[in-house]
Design a protein around this motif. Structure first.
Motif, PDB file in Angstrom:
ATOM      1  N   LEU A 101       0.837  -1.204   0.000  1.00  0.00           N
ATOM      2  CA  LEU A 101       0.000   0.000   0.000  1.00  0.00           C
ATOM      3  C   LEU A 101       0.870   1.250   0.000  1.00  0.00           C
ATOM      4  O   LEU A 101       0.563   2.233  -0.675  1.00  0.00           O
ATOM      5  CB  LEU A 101      -0.935   0.004   1.216  1.00  0.00           C
ATOM      6  N   TRP A 102       1.946   1.197   0.774  1.00  0.00           N
ATOM      7  CA  TRP A 102       2.876   2.330   0.831  1.00  0.00           C
ATOM      8  C   TRP A 102       3.510   2.569  -0.542  1.00  0.00           C
ATOM      9  O   TRP A 102       3.598   3.712  -1.014  1.00  0.00           O
ATOM     10  CB  TRP A 102       3.954   2.050   1.875  1.00  0.00           C
ATOM     11  N   ALA A 103       3.929   1.496  -1.196  1.00  0.00           N
ATOM     12  CA  ALA A 103       4.616   1.610  -2.492  1.00  0.00           C
ATOM     13  C   ALA A 103       3.725   2.221  -3.561  1.00  0.00           C
ATOM     14  O   ALA A 103       4.217   2.867  -4.493  1.00  0.00           O
ATOM     15  CB  ALA A 103       5.111   0.233  -2.942  1.00  0.00           C
ATOM     16  N   GLU A 104       2.419   2.048  -3.424  1.00  0.00           N
ATOM     17  CA  GLU A 104       1.484   2.557  -4.429  1.00  0.00           C
ATOM     18  C   GLU A 104       0.686   3.763  -3.937  1.00  0.00           C
ATOM     19  O   GLU A 104      -0.299   4.161  -4.567  1.00  0.00           O
ATOM     20  CB  GLU A 104       0.535   1.429  -4.860  1.00  0.00           C
ATOM     21  N   ASP A 105       1.100   4.343  -2.791  1.00  0.00           N
ATOM     22  CA  ASP A 105       0.444   5.553  -2.255  1.00  0.00           C
ATOM     23  C   ASP A 105      -1.043   5.355  -2.002  1.00  0.00           C
ATOM     24  O   ASP A 105      -1.844   6.288  -2.151  1.00  0.00           O
ATOM     25  CB  ASP A 105       0.642   6.738  -3.215  1.00  0.00           C
ATOM     26  N   LYS A 106      -1.426   4.163  -1.579  1.00  0.00           N
ATOM     27  CA  LYS A 106      -2.845   3.836  -1.441  1.00  0.00           C
ATOM     28  C   LYS A 106      -3.525   4.525  -0.256  1.00  0.00           C
ATOM     29  O   LYS A 106      -4.749   4.660  -0.237  1.00  0.00           O
ATOM     30  CB  LYS A 106      -3.010   2.325  -1.316  1.00  0.00           C
ATOM     31  N   LEU A 107      -2.756   4.939   0.754  1.00  0.00           N
ATOM     32  CA  LEU A 107      -3.372   5.538   1.943  1.00  0.00           C
ATOM     33  C   LEU A 107      -3.153   7.044   2.027  1.00  0.00           C
ATOM     34  O   LEU A 107      -3.564   7.678   2.997  1.00  0.00           O
ATOM     35  CB  LEU A 107      -2.842   4.863   3.216  1.00  0.00           C
ATOM     36  N   VAL A 108      -2.517   7.610   1.016  1.00  0.00           N
ATOM     37  CA  VAL A 108      -2.244   9.048   1.014  1.00  0.00           C
ATOM     38  C   VAL A 108      -3.561   9.834   1.039  1.00  0.00           C
ATOM     39  O   VAL A 108      -4.476   9.570   0.251  1.00  0.00           O
ATOM     40  CB  VAL A 108      -1.420   9.443  -0.222  1.00  0.00           C
ATOM     41  N   GLY A 109      -3.645  10.794   1.964  1.00  0.00           N
ATOM     42  CA  GLY A 109      -4.812  11.656   2.056  1.00  0.00           C
ATOM     43  C   GLY A 109      -5.930  11.139   2.934  1.00  0.00           C
ATOM     44  O   GLY A 109      -6.901  11.845   3.190  1.00  0.00           O
ATOM     45  N   LYS A 110      -5.806   9.909   3.424  1.00  0.00           N
ATOM     46  CA  LYS A 110      -6.831   9.368   4.323  1.00  0.00           C
ATOM     47  C   LYS A 110      -6.587   9.898   5.737  1.00  0.00           C
ATOM     48  O   LYS A 110      -5.469  10.264   6.100  1.00  0.00           O
ATOM     49  CB  LYS A 110      -6.787   7.834   4.314  1.00  0.00           C
ATOM     50  N   VAL A 111      -7.632   9.934   6.537  1.00  0.00           N
ATOM     51  CA  VAL A 111      -7.518  10.387   7.920  1.00  0.00           C
ATOM     52  C   VAL A 111      -7.124   9.205   8.804  1.00  0.00           C
ATOM     53  O   VAL A 111      -7.675   8.115   8.675  1.00  0.00           O
ATOM     54  CB  VAL A 111      -8.841  11.000   8.411  1.00  0.00           C
ATOM     55  N   GLY A 112      -6.143   9.420   9.674  1.00  0.00           N
ATOM     56  CA  GLY A 112      -5.703   8.378  10.597  1.00  0.00           C
ATOM     57  C   GLY A 112      -5.729   8.851  12.034  1.00  0.00           C
ATOM     58  O   GLY A 112      -5.473  10.033  12.315  1.00  0.00           O
ATOM     59  N   SER A 113      -6.051   7.943  12.952  1.00  0.00           N
ATOM     60  CA  SER A 113      -6.126   8.282  14.362  1.00  0.00           C
ATOM     61  C   SER A 113      -5.798   7.025  15.176  1.00  0.00           C
ATOM     62  O   SER A 113      -5.893   5.910  14.666  1.00  0.00           O
ATOM     63  CB  SER A 113      -7.526   8.812  14.708  1.00  0.00           C
ATOM     64  N   VAL A 114      -5.437   7.214  16.451  1.00  0.00           N
ATOM     65  CA  VAL A 114      -4.976   6.090  17.283  1.00  0.00           C
ATOM     66  C   VAL A 114      -5.554   6.199  18.683  1.00  0.00           C
ATOM     67  O   VAL A 114      -5.693   7.296  19.228  1.00  0.00           O
ATOM     68  CB  VAL A 114      -3.429   6.060  17.368  1.00  0.00           C
ATOM     69  N   GLY A 140       1.344   8.887   4.411  1.00  0.00           N
ATOM     70  CA  GLY A 140       0.765  10.103   3.840  1.00  0.00           C
ATOM     71  C   GLY A 140      -0.614  10.420   4.374  1.00  0.00           C
ATOM     72  O   GLY A 140      -1.377  11.155   3.739  1.00  0.00           O
ATOM     73  N   MET A 141      -0.929   9.887   5.566  1.00  0.00           N
ATOM     74  CA  MET A 141      -2.252  10.103   6.138  1.00  0.00           C
ATOM     75  C   MET A 141      -2.317  11.420   6.906  1.00  0.00           C
ATOM     76  O   MET A 141      -1.292  11.995   7.285  1.00  0.00           O
ATOM     77  CB  MET A 141      -2.617   8.929   7.056  1.00  0.00           C
ATOM     78  N   ILE A 142      -3.520  11.897   7.126  1.00  0.00           N
ATOM     79  CA  ILE A 142      -3.765  13.118   7.894  1.00  0.00           C
ATOM     80  C   ILE A 142      -4.080  12.694   9.328  1.00  0.00           C
ATOM     81  O   ILE A 142      -5.092  12.043   9.591  1.00  0.00           O
ATOM     82  CB  ILE A 142      -4.938  13.905   7.291  1.00  0.00           C
ATOM     83  N   THR A 143      -3.211  13.067  10.251  1.00  0.00           N
ATOM     84  CA  THR A 143      -3.326  12.582  11.630  1.00  0.00           C
ATOM     85  C   THR A 143      -4.276  13.454  12.449  1.00  0.00           C
ATOM     86  O   THR A 143      -4.153  14.679  12.462  1.00  0.00           O
ATOM     87  CB  THR A 143      -1.942  12.563  12.304  1.00  0.00           C
ATOM     88  N   VAL A 144      -5.197  12.803  13.131  1.00  0.00           N
ATOM     89  CA  VAL A 144      -6.173  13.498  13.979  1.00  0.00           C
ATOM     90  C   VAL A 144      -6.112  12.899  15.391  1.00  0.00           C
ATOM     91  O   VAL A 144      -6.101  11.679  15.550  1.00  0.00           O
ATOM     92  CB  VAL A 144      -7.597  13.354  13.409  1.00  0.00           C
ATOM     93  N   GLY A 145      -6.065  13.753  16.384  1.00  0.00           N
ATOM     94  CA  GLY A 145      -6.007  13.302  17.770  1.00  0.00           C
ATOM     95  C   GLY A 145      -7.297  13.572  18.523  1.00  0.00           C
ATOM     96  O   GLY A 145      -8.394  13.539  17.938  1.00  0.00           O
ATOM     97  N   LEU A 146      -7.153  13.880  19.795  1.00  0.00           N
ATOM     98  CA  LEU A 146      -8.295  14.163  20.667  1.00  0.00           C
ATOM     99  C   LEU A 146      -8.114  15.572  21.226  1.00  0.00           C
ATOM    100  O   LEU A 146      -7.380  15.766  22.183  1.00  0.00           O
ATOM    101  CB  LEU A 146      -8.361  13.146  21.813  1.00  0.00           C
ATOM    102  N   PRO A 147      -8.744  16.578  20.615  1.00  0.00           N
ATOM    103  CA  PRO A 147      -8.505  17.966  21.031  1.00  0.00           C
ATOM    104  C   PRO A 147      -9.027  18.242  22.440  1.00  0.00           C
ATOM    105  O   PRO A 147      -9.847  17.498  22.983  1.00  0.00           O
ATOM    106  CB  PRO A 147      -9.277  18.777  19.986  1.00  0.00           C
TER     107      PRO A 147
END
Length: 203
Positions: A101-114, A140-147
């Motif tokens: 997925l990384w090699a093909e930029d498959k997750l670029v632009g998706k929102v990620g959180s933990v 390449g994900m957009i990281t979102v936390g807990l504000p």
């Protein structure tokens, strides 16, 4: 907008937070969400010795995630217990299988959180999330936390998990403590917050 919650839970604490995240995502109009667990890497014998057999029977009702499912989601919320201030081995092994997925930029632009859990107040909740974030960034994900607009993380009347990096729960040295209502509310807040941001990007 489609969200995916991907987690590992040995005794059920992360599973409980995942349910809270799920409820939060569903509060956002137009949001769809699926719950998935990463594959178990420990043998039944080892799980029995760790006293996790009964909990695992219940958790096995949740479908195992495949890496291809990550591509189909607009937002991915990962849950892992803390192991020495880092993610658990089961999650690490799952993430290591995403190199295609990384090699093909498959997750670029998706929102990620933990989100996470630890046995004690200072058992590595923040470092677990902080050491997870580099994976999101490399993908390449957009990281979102807990504000801090979730005011429950500033409470002083009880011991509680949660930080700007993501919701967490403190399970106790013997795993005897399940997430409190405040922690579950933090999970709902984070799920809703991630879904709202992903929905705006999706539009």
């Amino acid at each position: 907008m489609k969200a995916l919650i991907v987690y590992y839970s040995m005794y059920g604490h992360i599973h409980a937070l995942a349910q809270g995240i799920l409820e939060g995502v569903r509060q956002v109009p137009g949001a769809e969400v699926d719950l998935r667990r990463v594959p178990e890497t420990l043998s039944d014998d080892i799980l029995a010795k760790m006293g996790a057999t009964e909990a695992q029977k219940k958790l096995q009702e949740v479908q195992v995630c495949t890496v291809d499912e990550l591509v189909e989601a607009d937002a991915i919320i990962f849950g892992t217990p803390t192991r020495y201030g880092n993610m658990c081995g089961q999650m690490r092994q799952f993430l290591d299988a995403t190199v295609g997925l990384w090699a093909e930029d498959k997750l670029v632009g998706k929102v990620g959180s933990v989100f996470t859990s630890s046995a004690t107040q200072h058992g590595g909740q923040e470092t677990t999330i902080l050491t997870f974030i580099p994976f999101l960034m490399h993908m390449g994900m957009i990281t979102v936390g807990l504000p801090y607009s979730f005011k429950g993380q500033t409470r002083m009347d009880e011991i509680t998990g949660g930080s700007p990096y993501g919701i967490s729960t403190i399970v106790g040295p013997k795993g005897e403590r399940m997430p409190s209502e405040n922690e579950l509310e933090g999970a709902r807040f984070q799920g809703r917050h991630v879904a709202e941001i992903a929905s705006k990007l999706f539009r």
